[in-house]
Design a protein around this motif. Structure first.
Motif, PDB file in Angstrom:
ATOM      1  N   GLN A  67      23.975  14.987 -15.808  1.00 41.01           N
ATOM      2  CA  GLN A  67      23.494  16.325 -16.159  1.00 41.01           C
ATOM      3  C   GLN A  67      22.139  16.247 -16.852  1.00 41.01           C
ATOM      4  OE1 GLN A  67      26.285  18.705 -18.347  1.00 41.01           O
ATOM      5  NE2 GLN A  67      24.754  20.215 -18.912  1.00 41.01           N
ATOM      6  N   GLU A  68      21.999  15.326 -17.790  1.00 37.49           N
ATOM      7  CA  GLU A  68      20.717  15.206 -18.501  1.00 37.49           C
ATOM      8  C   GLU A  68      19.611  14.723 -17.570  1.00 37.49           C
ATOM      9  OE1 GLU A  68      17.796  15.411 -21.361  1.00 37.49           O
ATOM     10  OE2 GLU A  68      19.769  16.346 -21.308  1.00 37.49           O
ATOM     11  N   ALA A  69      19.929  13.836 -16.635  1.00 37.73           N
ATOM     12  CA  ALA A  69      18.912  13.352 -15.685  1.00 37.73           C
ATOM     13  C   ALA A  69      18.352  14.510 -14.855  1.00 37.73           C
ATOM     14  CB  ALA A  69      19.511  12.273 -14.780  1.00 37.73           C
ATOM     15  N   PHE A  70      19.238  15.384 -14.388  1.00 40.10           N
ATOM     16  CA  PHE A  70      18.763  16.523 -13.594  1.00 40.10           C
ATOM     17  C   PHE A  70      18.055  17.555 -14.463  1.00 40.10           C
ATOM     18  CE2 PHE A  70      21.723  14.717 -10.496  1.00 40.10           C
ATOM     19  CZ  PHE A  70      20.876  14.660  -9.404  1.00 40.10           C
ATOM     20  N   THR A  71      18.458  17.674 -15.698  1.00 38.66           N
ATOM     21  CA  THR A  71      17.740  18.567 -16.619  1.00 38.66           C
ATOM     22  C   THR A  71      16.315  18.069 -16.800  1.00 38.66           C
ATOM     23  OG1 THR A  71      19.780  19.136 -17.783  1.00 38.66           O
ATOM     24  CG2 THR A  71      17.720  19.499 -18.977  1.00 38.66           C
ATOM     25  N   ARG A  72      16.163  16.758 -16.926  1.00 37.97           N
ATOM     26  CA  ARG A  72      14.817  16.173 -17.068  1.00 37.97           C
ATOM     27  C   ARG A  72      14.004  16.350 -15.794  1.00 37.97           C
ATOM     28  NH1 ARG A  72      15.454  10.918 -21.042  1.00 37.97           N
ATOM     29  NH2 ARG A  72      16.566  12.069 -22.671  1.00 37.97           N
ATOM     30  N   ALA A  73      14.674  16.283 -14.643  1.00 37.59           N
ATOM     31  CA  ALA A  73      13.959  16.517 -13.382  1.00 37.59           C
ATOM     32  C   ALA A  73      13.435  17.953 -13.344  1.00 37.59           C
ATOM     33  CB  ALA A  73      14.881  16.252 -12.193  1.00 37.59           C
ATOM     34  N   TRP A  74      14.236  18.902 -13.795  1.00 36.91           N
ATOM     35  CA  TRP A  74      13.819  20.311 -13.840  1.00 36.91           C
ATOM     36  C   TRP A  74      12.575  20.456 -14.718  1.00 36.91           C
ATOM     37  CZ3 TRP A  74      15.103  24.871 -11.545  1.00 36.91           C
ATOM     38  CH2 TRP A  74      14.635  26.038 -12.144  1.00 36.91           C
ATOM     39  N   ARG A  75      12.629  19.812 -15.891  1.00 43.57           N
ATOM     40  CA  ARG A  75      11.496  19.901 -16.829  1.00 43.57           C
ATOM     41  C   ARG A  75      10.256  19.192 -16.296  1.00 43.57           C
ATOM     42  NH1 ARG A  75      15.107  18.037 -21.640  1.00 43.57           N
ATOM     43  NH2 ARG A  75      16.292  19.933 -22.031  1.00 43.57           N
ATOM     44  N   LYS A  76      10.434  18.111 -15.561  1.00 45.18           N
ATOM     45  CA  LYS A  76       9.329  17.287 -15.060  1.00 45.18           C
ATOM     46  C   LYS A  76       8.652  17.920 -13.841  1.00 45.18           C
ATOM     47  CE  LYS A  76       7.203  13.223 -14.435  1.00 45.18           C
ATOM     48  NZ  LYS A  76       6.109  12.803 -15.256  1.00 45.18           N
ATOM     49  N   ALA A  77       9.328  18.865 -13.196  1.00 37.75           N
ATOM     50  CA  ALA A  77       8.839  19.411 -11.920  1.00 37.75           C
ATOM     51  C   ALA A  77       7.400  19.914 -12.004  1.00 37.75           C
ATOM     52  CB  ALA A  77       9.765  20.525 -11.443  1.00 37.75           C
ATOM     53  N   ALA A  78       7.033  20.598 -13.061  1.00 37.69           N
ATOM     54  CA  ALA A  78       5.682  21.170 -13.161  1.00 37.69           C
ATOM     55  C   ALA A  78       4.606  20.097 -13.201  1.00 37.69           C
ATOM     56  CB  ALA A  78       5.587  22.056 -14.399  1.00 37.69           C
ATOM     57  N   SER A  79       4.923  18.926 -13.734  1.00 37.00           N
ATOM     58  CA  SER A  79       3.903  17.871 -13.827  1.00 37.00           C
ATOM     59  C   SER A  79       4.101  16.773 -12.776  1.00 37.00           C
ATOM     60  CB  SER A  79       3.941  17.250 -15.229  1.00 37.00           C
ATOM     61  OG  SER A  79       5.192  16.643 -15.482  1.00 37.00           O
ATOM     62  N   TRP A  80       5.044  16.974 -11.857  1.00 35.88           N
ATOM     63  CA  TRP A  80       5.312  15.965 -10.836  1.00 35.88           C
ATOM     64  C   TRP A  80       4.128  15.830  -9.891  1.00 35.88           C
ATOM     65  CZ3 TRP A  80       8.536  12.139 -10.397  1.00 35.88           C
ATOM     66  CH2 TRP A  80       8.670  11.492  -9.182  1.00 35.88           C
ATOM     67  N   GLN A  81       3.696  14.605  -9.632  1.00 33.20           N
ATOM     68  CA  GLN A  81       2.592  14.323  -8.717  1.00 33.20           C
ATOM     69  C   GLN A  81       3.145  13.711  -7.434  1.00 33.20           C
ATOM     70  OE1 GLN A  81      -0.697  15.057  -9.363  1.00 33.20           O
ATOM     71  NE2 GLN A  81       0.137  16.041 -11.192  1.00 33.20           N
ATOM     72  N   PRO A  82       3.229  14.492  -6.356  1.00 32.38           N
ATOM     73  CA  PRO A  82       3.766  13.967  -5.098  1.00 32.38           C
ATOM     74  C   PRO A  82       3.012  12.710  -4.643  1.00 32.38           C
ATOM     75  CG  PRO A  82       3.454  16.332  -4.960  1.00 32.38           C
ATOM     76  CD  PRO A  82       2.826  15.877  -6.246  1.00 32.38           C
ATOM     77  N   GLY A  83       3.760  11.736  -4.167  1.00 33.67           N
ATOM     78  CA  GLY A  83       3.167  10.513  -3.647  1.00 33.67           C
ATOM     79  C   GLY A  83       2.845   9.487  -4.718  1.00 33.67           C
ATOM     80  N   GLU A  84       2.842   9.876  -5.984  1.00 32.85           N
ATOM     81  CA  GLU A  84       2.523   8.944  -7.056  1.00 32.85           C
ATOM     82  C   GLU A  84       3.672   7.973  -7.295  1.00 32.85           C
ATOM     83  OE1 GLU A  84       1.580   9.852 -11.459  1.00 32.85           O
ATOM     84  OE2 GLU A  84      -0.112  10.599 -10.279  1.00 32.85           O
ATOM     85  N   ALA A  85       4.870   8.496  -7.319  1.00 36.83           N
ATOM     86  CA  ALA A  85       6.072   7.680  -7.487  1.00 36.83           C
ATOM     87  C   ALA A  85       7.160   8.289  -6.612  1.00 36.83           C
ATOM     88  CB  ALA A  85       6.519   7.685  -8.940  1.00 36.83           C
ATOM     89  N   LYS A  86       8.098   7.468  -6.230  1.00 41.71           N
ATOM     90  CA  LYS A  86       9.209   7.955  -5.430  1.00 41.71           C
ATOM     91  C   LYS A  86      10.177   8.653  -6.379  1.00 41.71           C
ATOM     92  CE  LYS A  86      12.332   6.311  -1.880  1.00 41.71           C
ATOM     93  NZ  LYS A  86      12.859   5.143  -1.187  1.00 41.71           N
ATOM     94  N   PHE A  87      10.552   9.900  -6.077  1.00 41.74           N
ATOM     95  CA  PHE A  87      11.401  10.673  -6.960  1.00 41.74           C
ATOM     96  C   PHE A  87      12.717   9.968  -7.246  1.00 41.74           C
ATOM     97  CE2 PHE A  87      14.917  13.595  -7.593  1.00 41.74           C
ATOM     98  CZ  PHE A  87      14.524  14.201  -8.772  1.00 41.74           C
ATOM     99  N   SER A  88      13.352   9.428  -6.226  1.00 41.21           N
ATOM    100  CA  SER A  88      14.663   8.797  -6.426  1.00 41.21           C
ATOM    101  C   SER A  88      14.551   7.607  -7.375  1.00 41.21           C
ATOM    102  CB  SER A  88      15.278   8.369  -5.094  1.00 41.21           C
ATOM    103  OG  SER A  88      14.444   7.445  -4.441  1.00 41.21           O
ATOM    104  N   THR A  89      13.492   6.836  -7.278  1.00 41.24           N
ATOM    105  CA  THR A  89      13.294   5.701  -8.172  1.00 41.24           C
ATOM    106  C   THR A  89      13.151   6.195  -9.609  1.00 41.24           C
ATOM    107  OG1 THR A  89      12.190   4.476  -6.413  1.00 41.24           O
ATOM    108  CG2 THR A  89      11.843   3.687  -8.652  1.00 41.24           C
TER     109      THR A  89
END
Length: 196
Positions: A67-89
């Motif tokens: 639950q906390e991992a997905f909460t962090r993904a929600w929070r990180k979405a605005a600053s996520w840089q596609p192609g910079e890192a693999k999301f699953s990793t």
């Protein structure tokens, strides 16, 4: 240059499509799309939970970590840089860190809430037996010769090391240890009822 085997090319293609899909979903989440978040969670929840469960060994901790991992993904979405890192990793690393933190917590905090709570204090019978045993030990100690009683008190009551206790009694460490051995033997014999 030797071409990669077809299976590897297909696997790489599938992996990059999955990464592209994750990046697309993260962009949707950044825009506030709750269905994108639901899709992302659906894609990764089983693996995240399985990883967390294997690391923590606790279903409750694994659920909390996921639950906390997905909460962090929600929070990180605005600053996520596609192609910079693999999301699953990134998600698996976050999960691992949360699990490590959970394992560092004291185990008493991780009790299953469905288990009945057992009162850790001893019951009346156990308290009476402990008091009786303590009385027997005191009586056995009181019956010791004075020097043996001193040796036992310095070690077990004050917690002094053998060297410190020997210095206090102004005897050698070897002589002190001899007093302790005799005192323990006498106490054991009295408690077992085999004293001479």
């Amino acid at each position: 240059m030797i071409p990669a085997p077809r299976e590897q090319v297909v696997a790489n293609d599938v992996g990059s499509k999955a990464a592209d899909e994750d990046d697309r979903l993260m962009s949707g989440i950044a825009a506030g799309d709750r269905s994108a978040f639901a899709q992302l969670r659906e894609r990764h929840l089983n693996r995240v939970f399985s990883l967390a469960f294997r690391v923590t060994g606790s279903r409750a901790d694994a659920e909390d970590a996921a639950q906390e991992a997905f909460t962090r993904a929600w929070r990180k979405a605005a600053s996520w840089q596609p192609g910079e890192a693999k999301f699953s990793t990134w998600l698996y690393r976050v999960t691992m860190n949360l699990c490590i933190d959970a394992r560092r917590k004291p185990r008493a905090d991780q009790l299953d809430p469905d288990l009945p709570v057992i009162d850790p204090t001893p019951g009346a019978e156990a308290q009476l037996l402990a008091q009786e045993q303590e009385g027997r030990v005191r009586a056995a100690m009181a019956a010791l010769p004075e020097r043996q009683r001193e040796a036992m008190s310095l070690c077990y009551t004050l917690g002094l090391s053998n060297a410190e206790a020997a210095a206090t009694m102004e005897i050698s460490v070897k002589a002190y240890e001899s007093l302790l051995v005799r005192a323990k033997r006498d106490i054991r014999a009295r408690l077992e009822g085999t004293e001479p």
